[in-house]
Motif scaffolding. Structure first.
Motif, mmCIF file in Angstrom:
data_model
loop_
_atom_site.group_PDB
_atom_site.id
_atom_site.type_symbol
_atom_site.label_atom_id
_atom_site.label_comp_id
_atom_site.label_asym_id
_atom_site.label_seq_id
_atom_site.Cartn_x
_atom_site.Cartn_y
_atom_site.Cartn_z
ATOM 1 N N SER A 126 54.994 35.802 39.872
ATOM 2 C CA SER A 126 55.888 36.938 40.145
ATOM 3 C C SER A 126 57.161 36.450 40.805
ATOM 4 O O SER A 126 58.250 36.913 40.508
ATOM 5 N N THR A 127 56.994 35.482 41.726
ATOM 6 C CA THR A 127 58.168 34.977 42.431
ATOM 7 C C THR A 127 59.101 34.260 41.476
ATOM 8 O O THR A 127 60.311 34.351 41.585
ATOM 9 N N SER A 128 58.516 33.526 40.504
ATOM 10 C CA SER A 128 59.397 32.807 39.596
ATOM 11 C C SER A 128 60.134 33.781 38.679
ATOM 12 O O SER A 128 61.259 33.515 38.280
ATOM 13 N N CYS A 129 59.525 34.945 38.385
ATOM 14 C CA CYS A 129 60.253 35.980 37.617
ATOM 15 C C CYS A 129 61.438 36.463 38.444
ATOM 16 O O CYS A 129 62.556 36.599 37.947
ATOM 17 N N VAL B 100 59.977 19.279 42.214
ATOM 18 C CA VAL B 100 60.786 20.161 41.379
ATOM 19 C C VAL B 100 62.050 19.464 40.894
ATOM 20 O O VAL B 100 62.368 19.468 39.708
ATOM 21 N N ASP B 101 62.784 18.868 41.838
ATOM 22 C CA ASP B 101 64.081 18.295 41.479
ATOM 23 C C ASP B 101 63.950 17.184 40.451
ATOM 24 O O ASP B 101 64.780 17.065 39.552
ATOM 25 N N LEU B 102 62.924 16.378 40.568
ATOM 26 C CA LEU B 102 62.796 15.249 39.644
ATOM 27 C C LEU B 102 62.231 15.690 38.295
ATOM 28 O O LEU B 102 62.666 15.217 37.253
ATOM 29 N N GLY C 280 60.714 27.614 40.838
ATOM 30 C CA GLY C 280 60.114 28.493 41.848
ATOM 31 C C GLY C 280 58.599 28.420 41.798
ATOM 32 O O GLY C 280 57.910 28.368 42.822
ATOM 33 N N PHE C 281 58.108 28.376 40.563
ATOM 34 C CA PHE C 281 56.668 28.321 40.341
ATOM 35 C C PHE C 281 56.089 27.017 40.905
ATOM 36 O O PHE C 281 55.130 27.020 41.665
ATOM 37 N N ILE C 282 56.731 25.877 40.555
ATOM 38 C CA ILE C 282 56.240 24.569 41.031
ATOM 39 C C ILE C 282 56.478 24.425 42.538
ATOM 40 O O ILE C 282 55.607 24.003 43.291
#
Length: 266
Positions: free
Chosen positions: A184-187, A22-24, A251-253
């Motif tokens: 849903s979590t990323s929303c 995610v960070d990269l 969040g999704f990744i």
């Protein structure tokens, strides 16, 4: 109930790898957000130039930071687990996530201080910024903004993790593709990101403040008041679009990669 060694190693590896991914991947969005929030303004902080400035700091801090979070999270979840009432489960997840954040921030904050300072002065190298911070402010200088980071992360986790856990359970009952849970979590993550943006702005100002200035004391309220006085509401929500985008995608990744990796390792 405690974690066994296999679970511990799986959480450590899956968490660390998910965090690095995610960070990269989303680093450019993070740079844009930091520059929008910086006191000197987007253009003077570098605009769209040197968008990967500060990436070595993230590369070094990312794996141990995410690994520390997930190991603490899974450990606390196992320790606090009660079968007394299903209504207590979200509370367990909230407490576990909060503990996870407090521990992970011990690694995240120094990495973030160096990264943000590199992002707003792309001509300086990460190593030079690290050594000048330690030279001028000592090791404690690397922890400037610890309070504001924890303050920003905890409300965020209180929304994201109980939701992620409950969606995983309910969707597995319905046999729906697991990806829906991450969507849903990323929303939820995007919503939490928007709401906590003023705290993120305060954290950025504290980390970037000149040594000896008022913001350098690390107090969140004066930092927020300063932004409010000089720039009003737009200042408090500076960088909200790249922040929401990064956190929704992140969040999704992040949770997707973590779940998949942990599943493969166990």
């Amino acid at each position: 109930m405690h974690m066994d060694r296999r679970e511990f190693l799986a959480s450590l590896t899956a968490g660390g790898l998910a965090g690095m991914c995610v960070d990269l991947i989303l680093f450019p969005l993070d740079t844009v957000k930091t520059r929008l929030q910086s006191p000197q303004g987007f253009k003077k902080a570098g605009g769209f130039r040197g968008i990967y400035a500060g990436v070595p700091s993230t590369a070094v801090g990312s794996f141990p930071n995410a690994a520390a979070f997930f190991v603490t999270y899974e450990y606390m979840k196992a320790t606090l687990r009660t079968d007394a009432s299903p209504y207590l489960t979200p509370v367990t997840h909230m407490l576990a996530a909060s503990f996870g954040e407090v521990v992970a921030c011990l690694i995240r904050v120094p990495s973030e201080v160096v990264k943000q300072r590199a992002q707003v002065s792309p001509s300086s190298s990460t190593l030079r910024i690290f050594s000048s911070t330690v030279r001028e402010e000592g090791v404690l200088g690397l922890y400037r903004g610890y309070k504001s980071t924890v303050l920003r992360e905890i409300p965020f986790s209180l929304v994201q993790f109980p939701l992620w856990e409950s969606l995983k359970v309910s969707l597995s009952y319905l046999q729906i593709i697991r990806v829906d849970c991450w969507q849903s979590t990323s929303c939820a993550g995007g919503f939490a990101a928007a709401v906590t943006t003023p705290l993120d702005v305060a954290k950025t100002r504290i980390m970037l403040a000149k040594t000896g200035s008022r913001n350098a004391t690390g107090n969140v309220l004066p930092a927020l008041c300063g932004v409010w006085r000089t720039q009003g509401i737009p200042g408090l929500f500076a960088g909200v679009v790249p922040r929401m985008s990064a956190i929704s995608l992140g969040g999704f990744i992040f949770l997707g990669t973590y779940d998949k990796m942990r599943y493969l390792l166990l």
